[in-house]
Design a protein around this motif. Structure first.
Motif, PDB file in Angstrom:
ATOM      1  N   TYR A  78       2.949  38.278  31.044  1.00  0.00           N
ATOM      2  CA  TYR A  78       3.469  37.551  32.201  1.00  0.00           C
ATOM      3  C   TYR A  78       3.900  38.574  33.247  1.00  0.00           C
ATOM      4  N   THR A  79       3.348  38.487  34.452  1.00  0.00           N
ATOM      5  CA  THR A  79       3.727  39.373  35.545  1.00  0.00           C
ATOM      6  C   THR A  79       4.444  38.531  36.594  1.00  0.00           C
ATOM      7  N   ASP A  80       5.692  38.883  36.931  1.00  0.00           N
ATOM      8  CA  ASP A  80       6.431  38.102  37.922  1.00  0.00           C
ATOM      9  C   ASP A  80       6.052  38.530  39.332  1.00  0.00           C
ATOM     10  N   THR A  81       6.701  37.934  40.324  1.00  0.00           N
ATOM     11  CA  THR A  81       6.331  38.195  41.711  1.00  0.00           C
ATOM     12  C   THR A  81       6.628  39.621  42.147  1.00  0.00           C
ATOM     13  N   GLN A  82       7.519  40.327  41.432  1.00  0.00           N
ATOM     14  CA  GLN A  82       7.848  41.696  41.788  1.00  0.00           C
ATOM     15  C   GLN A  82       7.086  42.724  40.958  1.00  0.00           C
ATOM     16  N   GLY A  83       6.176  42.257  40.101  1.00  0.00           N
ATOM     17  CA  GLY A  83       5.342  43.164  39.329  1.00  0.00           C
ATOM     18  C   GLY A  83       5.903  43.533  37.965  1.00  0.00           C
ATOM     19  N   ARG A  84       7.068  42.984  37.577  1.00  0.00           N
ATOM     20  CA  ARG A  84       7.614  43.261  36.242  1.00  0.00           C
ATOM     21  C   ARG A  84       6.846  42.457  35.206  1.00  0.00           C
ATOM     22  N   LYS A  85       6.696  43.029  34.018  1.00  0.00           N
ATOM     23  CA  LYS A  85       5.880  42.394  32.988  1.00  0.00           C
ATOM     24  C   LYS A  85       6.691  42.067  31.752  1.00  0.00           C
ATOM     25  N   LEU A  86       6.372  40.929  31.171  1.00  0.00           N
ATOM     26  CA  LEU A  86       6.882  40.517  29.864  1.00  0.00           C
ATOM     27  C   LEU A  86       5.678  40.222  28.999  1.00  0.00           C
ATOM     28  N   ILE A  87       5.840  40.429  27.693  1.00  0.00           N
ATOM     29  CA  ILE A  87       4.705  40.201  26.797  1.00  0.00           C
ATOM     30  C   ILE A  87       5.147  39.316  25.640  1.00  0.00           C
ATOM     31  N   ARG A  88       4.243  38.444  25.230  1.00  0.00           N
ATOM     32  CA  ARG A  88       4.445  37.624  24.035  1.00  0.00           C
ATOM     33  C   ARG A  88       3.181  37.784  23.193  1.00  0.00           C
ATOM     34  N   THR A  89       3.349  38.181  21.947  1.00  0.00           N
ATOM     35  CA  THR A  89       2.213  38.410  21.058  1.00  0.00           C
ATOM     36  C   THR A  89       2.174  37.321  20.012  1.00  0.00           C
ATOM     37  N   ARG A  90       1.009  36.754  19.828  1.00  0.00           N
ATOM     38  CA  ARG A  90       0.806  35.715  18.814  1.00  0.00           C
ATOM     39  C   ARG A  90      -0.268  36.206  17.852  1.00  0.00           C
TER      40      ARG A  90
END
Length: 130
Positions: A78-90
């Protein structure tokens, strides 16, 4: 002096009506498209691991799904509007299909089950059903 300059027309250079339709441009023919090969086209993006998925470029405010090369996991970045990333692994596991039951339930077994469910719900069972 240069403001009123009009270039002269040269037939095979493509400046004007010099090209003959879609087949030639500037007096040269376009190369023929390569024949289609029997390739499997996919929209999967394969990565080595979660860190590889996080380092890939992505547009702001997007979700990109990456598949691990051995196809054991999917990484949602997931990349937000400011370019920060979050990840979810399945993780992915193969599911064995359930064996179909061919046996039938008798009317007595159904009535016993119905009475047990009514008893758990706290309801009353009619006297003629007992």
């Amino acid at each position: 002096m240069f403001n009123n300059y009009t270039p002269t027309y040269v037939p095979n250079l493509g400046n004007g009506q010099g090209f003959g339709g879609n087949q030639s441009f500037g007096g040269f023919s376009q190369p023929a498209p390569a024949p289609a090969q029997n390739q499997i086209r996919s929209n999967k993006i394969y990565v080595m691991d979660a860190n590889d998925a996080l380092t890939r470029q992505a547009m702001p405010d997007t979700i990109v799904l990456y598949v691990q090369q051995d196809e054991s996991a999917i990484h949602e970045v997931y990349t937000d509007t400011q370019g920060r990333k979050l990840i979810r692994t399945r993780t992915l596991v193969d599911v064995q299909p359930a064996a179909a039951q061919t046996g039938m339930v008798t009317r007595k077994e159904f009535e016993d089950l119905k009475a047990a469910v009514e008893k758990m719900k706290g309801g009353t069972v009619a006297d003629d059903e007992q």
